[in-house]
Design an enzyme around this catalytic site. Structure first.
Site, PDB file in Angstrom:
ATOM      1  N   ASP A 105      61.839  72.479  36.689  1.00 37.10           N
ATOM      2  CA  ASP A 105      60.443  72.821  36.407  1.00 37.10           C
ATOM      3  C   ASP A 105      59.458  71.794  36.954  1.00 37.10           C
ATOM      4  O   ASP A 105      58.398  71.603  36.399  1.00 37.10           O
ATOM      5  CB  ASP A 105      60.237  72.997  34.904  1.00 37.10           C
ATOM      6  CG  ASP A 105      60.473  71.704  34.119  1.00 37.10           C
ATOM      7  OD1 ASP A 105      60.799  70.669  34.737  1.00 37.10           O
ATOM      8  OD2 ASP A 105      60.315  71.726  32.882  1.00 37.10           O
ATOM      9  N   SER A 128      58.885  69.340  25.497  1.00 37.40           N
ATOM     10  CA  SER A 128      59.286  68.127  26.210  1.00 37.40           C
ATOM     11  C   SER A 128      59.916  67.104  25.257  1.00 37.40           C
ATOM     12  O   SER A 128      60.872  67.418  24.557  1.00 37.40           O
ATOM     13  CB  SER A 128      58.075  67.544  26.950  1.00 37.40           C
ATOM     14  OG  SER A 128      58.452  66.524  27.833  1.00 37.40           O
ATOM     15  N   HIS A 145      81.529  81.253  28.446  1.00 40.39           N
ATOM     16  CA  HIS A 145      82.529  80.257  28.064  1.00 40.39           C
ATOM     17  C   HIS A 145      81.931  78.852  28.106  1.00 40.39           C
ATOM     18  O   HIS A 145      82.450  77.960  28.773  1.00 40.39           O
ATOM     19  CB  HIS A 145      83.749  80.348  28.985  1.00 40.39           C
ATOM     20  CG  HIS A 145      84.377  81.708  29.016  1.00 40.39           C
ATOM     21  ND1 HIS A 145      85.122  82.215  27.973  1.00 40.39           N
ATOM     22  CD2 HIS A 145      84.345  82.686  29.970  1.00 40.39           C
ATOM     23  CE1 HIS A 145      85.544  83.436  28.275  1.00 40.39           C
ATOM     24  NE2 HIS A 145      85.087  83.752  29.484  1.00 40.39           N
TER      25      HIS A 145
END
Length: 635
Positions: free
Chosen positions: A464, A192, A507
């Protein structure tokens, strides 16, 4: 039975000796031999370090006072019984980040500072952060001095960490001490906000040592960097905490939570920002200590103005502003505000929308300056600690760090907040805004709490629960021009459900694999360099349904991490990354009883072996004595 157990333990010790007493050889981006000389350095996330009092504070109307070294963050007993005293020890001056006159707190040290925030029979498991991770290290025989926690005062902005605590000087010494103590480089595990801290350290280090020695220092001291749940483009939940308060499950009101959060200079460190906008360095500082100033420019690519929402899935803030004062209420807002206000009706509130760029550059806070007493503080802190930071403007996108091996790991497919609707509550600060609606991303679509239609550009999946997918997946830009993609179940498997795509062209954008999913299976998707940047190796791991806080306790993550390290130290490893073809149990805890077949599951790895004290069949399923050899399958 006891003799067999001792025999198994001796065999495990023999394996440990094989692992830890070999010879370490460092080559070009390689590590061969063993990890006996490797150290693990843990940089915890926001609110993941214990804070202890460094004052004597008498709390009236409460039997509990604060004395030196008493736990402040987190002591729920004192929070419940003496909340005003507790706040004095937590709050910082919002302008200069100094302590409250009556109480100061400082971060604890050592592993105990990050394992459980509030130790106790009930509160311990609820506040556990790195405890399971440390337990894994012990089970695999890691020495006590090989795991080093580097806690910090997570309330401070980056420059104050160095100014007040010399944190980055100490972190540099930690790496150098680990090298001298164990003879090898370190592996960095950051979670985090800890990733933001580590990024700042790398930039700070550039200014502290000779430029020609910078890359060599990194190669000597850091073998690999595991970035777990990194908010690389910020987190939208920060906006909620800034405007209405986020209690994080604490027994406090949202207003109190907002008051506390907004006193921390670090509160802005996790704000969302645009991937298209960058800032040139404001200061040049030679390693000898000389400093000279140059003009700073903050510029955005044309894509920022051609695309919507600064690359995010929708506008992050939609806010109602009282319109009784008309255009004069927005003295600091330019044509953007005027165009938004041009169609307002007299006396009715006007809704303004703001993208990540307009939040990070201060446009939003200027727009509500006359309606929110905290905006002046925010603008002051934003300019002083971020836009004018002498080392780095943290609210800019992060290019791949110049470390040989980088692993970016995060959770996906969870419902994650990506936008908010705010309105005035009619109450004074800190309760002056209320949330009227929340926008979520969930598995490739946008939903609102109210059920209203949501305009935006949803990504291929969701984040998440705390950090949006757009921010977490920024590290896919760090991958090389060709990528191998593997999707496998998180649980132990025989390889029948493993899907592979090789040499996928990349890319510098998101990669979406053409793979299927079983609705009942949680997968982990690996994106690994097929053609790497010369001298570098990069991988991205996406774990289904792994939420932001608990990902460091994920057994699947820990298993893959250890197998990758085991693979790296093996002399005969034929590939850059560990094979994903099969996963069997690695620990006794991974073995269980298969009631359908009336035996231990995974019989080639596990066997029934009762030990006095076992209370159920699954507890008596343990790794076979020969299971030490199973690690050779992962070379």
């Amino acid at each position: 039975m006891g003799g067999e157990e001792r025999k198994r333990r001796r065999l495990a010790m023999t394996l440990t000796a094989v692992l830890f007493l070999g010879i370490l050889e460092l080559g070009e981006g390689e590590l061969k031999g063993d990890y006996s000389k490797i150290s693990g350095i843990i940089i915890p996330g926001f609110a993941s370090t214990q804070l202890r009092a460094w004052s004597i504070l008498d709390c009236p109307y409460s039997p509990l006072d604060f004395n030196p070294l008493d736990l402040v963050w987190l002591d729920t007993t004192k929070l419940l019984s003496a909340v005003n005293c507790w706040l004095k020890c937590m709050l910082l001056d919002p302008y200069n980040q100094t302590d409250h006159p009556e109480c100061k707190s400082r971060p604890d040290s050592g592993l105990s500072a990050i394992t459980e925030l509030d130790p106790g029979y009930i509160t311990g498991p609820l506040s556990s952060v790195w405890k399971e991770w440390v337990k894994w290290c012990i089970e695999f025989g890691i020495e006590a001095n090989a795991i080093i926690a580097v806690p910090y005062d997570w309330r401070l902005p980056p420059s104050m960490l160095e100014e007040r605590d010399l944190y980055f000087h100490k972190l540099k010494l930690t790496f150098e001490t680990a090298l001298k103590l164990r003879g090898g480089p370190s592996i960095v595990f950051a979670h985090s906000l800890g990733n933001n801290v580590f990024r700042y350290f790398l930039e700070w280090l550039k200014l502290e040592i000779a430029p020609k020695q910078y890359i060599q220092w990194l190669d000597d001291h850091i073998y690999a960097y595991f970035a777990v749940g990194a908010p690389l483009l910020g987190s939208t939940e920060t906006v909620k905490a800034l405007l209405s308060g986020n209690t994080f499950g604490l027994p406090v009101s949202e207003g109190t939570a907002r008051l506390m959060f907004n006193s921390f200079g670090s509160s802005l460190w996790m704000m969302p920002f645009s991937k298209y906008c960058r800032a040139d360095a404001m200061y040049l500082k030679h390693f000898s200590g000389g400093t000279r100033k140059r003009h700073q420019t903050y510029h955005c690519e044309e894509k920022e103005f051609q695309s919507n929402y600064s690359g995010f899935s929708t506008n992050i803030i939609n806010i109602e502003i009282p319109s009784t004062r008309g255009i004069d209420a927005y003295p600091s807002v330019s044509e953007f505000a005027e165009s938004n206000l041009s169609s307002m009706e007299c006396g009715l509130p006007t809704q303004l929308s703001f993208s990540a760029r307009e939040i990070a550059d201060g446009t939003f806070f200027k727009a509500i300056e006359d309606y929110d007493s905290d905006s002046k503080r925010t603008l002051h802190q934003l300019k002083k600690s971020y836009h004018d930071d002498p080392v780095l403007n943290p609210l800019t996108p992060w290019d791949r760090p110049p470390i040989k091996n980088v692993f970016c790991i995060y959770g996906v497919d969870s419902r994650t907040e990506v936008g908010y609707y705010f309105a005035p509550s009619g109450k004074p600060y800190p309760d002056n805004w209320i949330i009227t609606d929340i926008l979520y991303e969930i598995e490739g679509s946008l939903l609102s709490r109210s059920g209203n239609q949501v305009e935006g550009n949803p990504g291929t999946t969701s984040g998440d629960e705390t950090v949006p997918y757009h921010s977490l997946s920024w590290c896919k830009n760090w991958l090389g021009p060709r990528v191998n993609i593997t999707r496998a179940p998180q649980s132990e498997h025989d390889g029948s459900d493993v899907q592979v795509e090789l040499n996928v062209e990349h890319h510098n954008e998101d990669i979406v694999p053409n793979m299927t999913r079983s609705p009942r299976v949680k997968y982990i998707t690996f994106y690994e360099d097929s053609e790497s940047i010369p001298g570098k190796r990069t991988a991205v791991w996406e774990l289904d349904k792994a939420n932001h806080r608990n990902i460091v306790r994920s057994p699947a993550l820990m298993r893959e991490l250890w197998l990758q390290i085991w693979h790296d130290i093996h002399v005969d490893a034929p590939s850059d990354f560990v094979t994903k073809a099969k996963r069997g149990p690695l620990r006794d805890d991974d073995c269980y009883w298969d009631y359908g077949k009336a035996r231990c599951a995974w019989p080639e790895y596990c066997e029934y072996r009762y030990v006095f004290g076992d209370v159920h069949l699954g507890q008596s399923c343990r790794l076979r004595s020969s299971s030490a050899d199973t690690l050779l399958h992962y070379v």
